[in-house]
Design an enzyme around this catalytic site. Structure first.
Site, PDB file in Angstrom:
ATOM      1  N   LYS A 121      30.496  98.050  79.911  1.00 13.63           N
ATOM      2  CA  LYS A 121      31.305  96.938  80.287  1.00 13.63           C
ATOM      3  C   LYS A 121      29.837  96.025  80.698  1.00 13.63           C
ATOM      4  O   LYS A 121      29.392  96.155  81.648  1.00 13.63           O
ATOM      5  CB  LYS A 121      31.926  97.337  81.234  1.00 13.63           C
ATOM      6  CG  LYS A 121      32.712  95.754  82.061  1.00 13.63           C
ATOM      7  CD  LYS A 121      33.208  96.012  83.308  1.00 13.63           C
ATOM      8  CE  LYS A 121      33.353  94.398  84.075  1.00 13.63           C
ATOM      9  NZ  LYS A 121      33.930  94.552  85.309  1.00 13.63           N
ATOM     10  N   GLY A 182      36.918  90.374  93.144  1.00 18.41           N
ATOM     11  CA  GLY A 182      37.164  90.796  94.448  1.00 18.41           C
ATOM     12  C   GLY A 182      38.295  89.849  95.250  1.00 18.41           C
ATOM     13  O   GLY A 182      38.381  89.684  96.433  1.00 18.41           O
ATOM     14  N   ALA A 208      39.268  91.128  86.708  1.00 18.08           N
ATOM     15  CA  ALA A 208      38.746  90.425  87.757  1.00 18.08           C
ATOM     16  C   ALA A 208      39.918  89.725  88.360  1.00 18.08           C
ATOM     17  O   ALA A 208      40.428  89.126  87.610  1.00 18.08           O
ATOM     18  CB  ALA A 208      37.440  89.896  87.705  1.00 18.08           C
ATOM     19  N   GLY A 209      40.054  89.818  89.837  1.00 14.95           N
ATOM     20  CA  GLY A 209      41.078  88.665  90.074  1.00 14.95           C
ATOM     21  C   GLY A 209      42.411  89.172  90.724  1.00 14.95           C
ATOM     22  O   GLY A 209      43.232  88.676  91.555  1.00 14.95           O
ATOM     23  N   ALA A 230      39.820  96.895  90.578  1.00 18.78           N
ATOM     24  CA  ALA A 230      39.252  97.751  91.476  1.00 18.78           C
ATOM     25  C   ALA A 230      39.666  97.537  92.999  1.00 18.78           C
ATOM     26  O   ALA A 230      40.320  98.293  93.635  1.00 18.78           O
ATOM     27  CB  ALA A 230      37.808  97.944  91.380  1.00 18.78           C
TER      28      ALA A 230
END
Lengths: 282, 88
Positions: A121, A182, A208-209, A230
């Site tokens: 990644k 995050g 993300a987000g 995550a």
């Protein structure tokens, strides 16, 4: 392209022999030449402990999970690698923390040596406050890593032009952000995500987000092939429960995408017959 | 490399940390004194004996595990020893 992407015989409800479970089983994600049943890719960052992470990964049903490469700390106890191998999850190293193409290429090569995988990644950030990806360094690194035989999954802004260029450069997928890492702000520009999906012939992974389950469902409804998240799970009050929610959301969003949503209308369209009601004229 | 000396490295290598006889290398950003002629494998040993899932870069180039024993370090070399951690 979008039609081809969404034409999945596993969801053909004309076939009476196709049970729901079989449909789900056969809705495979093909990424880097490998098949995956889950469309939820998990990160491991932010978990308060390896035990909590283990439970969350199990609840998420994920088959691919990211790790970061860092200087060896002899005092660190417990190995995230052992945990992932025990779970049978594919390990996807990232280049998080890199600011230049050179750093990212070296990190990817170290990850290949340490983990025995040529998947990476690719993540090259531009500053520490927003962690937004640097498109120039990312593209430079992607070209070098593709030439070096890597399966490159680049993390990028929600930029359809850059996504197209990275696909042409040989990346195995593109991973546009919904919002900064995050931040939990969800998908700030759904229109751009749709444009990326329409043009792409490689998988699009929303990365993300994501803040909560509806964000993950929306990503899939927009036509993304998978979601990577995550913090939304690992930093939730109950990570295991949120992992289950994300699993369901990704599945629901995927099915809704394949089912085809109704068009938006300005005014009502009655779902009950508008004739022969009480008090009506004949 | 062997500044101010005869140009010959002592053999067998001995750990001598007197100024001039020790070789300064940086391992994961921290200064270490190693005997001249030390290898990448010995640099890794400074940190850990458990090398599963570990990779090494010497001056920004990956050193494959099979070459750790045969790759000798020079003065002011930079060694990075990395492993996978939670992230992403």
């Amino acid at each position: 392209m979008a039609e081809e992407r969404d034409a999945n015989p596993a969801y053909d409800t004309q076939d009476p022999a196709m049970t729901e479970d079989r449909r789900l089983m056969q809705d495979t994600l093909i990424l880097g030449g490998e098949k995956f049943g889950s469309r939820l890719i998990m990160g491991t960052g932010g978990a308060p402990s390896l035990e909590v992470l283990d439970q969350a990964l199990a609840a998420s049903g994920t088959e691919i999970t990211t790790v970061a490469m860092r200087r060896l700390d002899p005092a660190a106890g417990g190995s995230v690698l052992d945990l992932l191998r025990r779970r049978g999850v594919k390990v996807l190293p990232n280049t998080a923390g890199c600011f230049t193409a050179g750093e990212a290429v070296l990190t990817a090569r170290l990850a290949r040596e340490a983990l025995g995988t040529d998947w990476v990644k690719l993540e090259v950030i531009s500053d520490e406050r927003t962690l937004l990806p640097d498109p120039i360094e990312t593209f430079d690194a992607a070209e070098r890593l593709v030439a070096d035989g890597f399966v490159v999954l680049p993390y990028i802004g929600d930029d359809p032009a850059l996504a197209r260029r990275l696909e042409q450069a040989g990346c195995a997928a593109v991973m546009p952000l919904g919002a900064p890492i995050g931040s939990g702000l969800g998908i700030r520009n759904p229109h751009n995500i749709e444009l990326i999906v329409e043009a792409a012939t490689v998988p699009v992974i929303l990365d993300a987000g994501i803040g909560t389950a509806s964000d993950a469902a929306l990503a899939m409804e927009l036509g993304c092939d998978a979601v990577l998240l995550a913090s939304a799970v690992t930093r939730a009050r109950k990570p295991g429960l949120m992992a289950m929610a994300m699993r369901e959301a990704v599945t629901a969003g995927r099915m809704a995408r394949l089912a085809g949503r109704i068009p938006r209308r300005r005014y009502a369209e009655a779902s009950s017959p508008m004739i022969e009601h009480v008090g009506g004229e004949r | 490399m062997n500044e101010g000396g005869t140009g010959l490295l002592p053999w067998p290598p001995v750990r001598d940390t007197r100024p001039g006889n020790a070789m300064k290398v940086t391992i994961n950003g921290a200064p270490h004194d190693l005997p001249p002629g030390s290898t990448v494998a010995q640099a890794v040993q400074e940190l850990t004996s458990a090398v599963a899932g570990v990779a090494v870069a010497l001056n920004d180039e990956v050193v494959r595990r099979g070459a750790w024993q045969s790759t000798t370090l020079g003065e002011n070399d930079r060694v990075e020893v990395l492993t996978a951690v939670q992230g992403g």
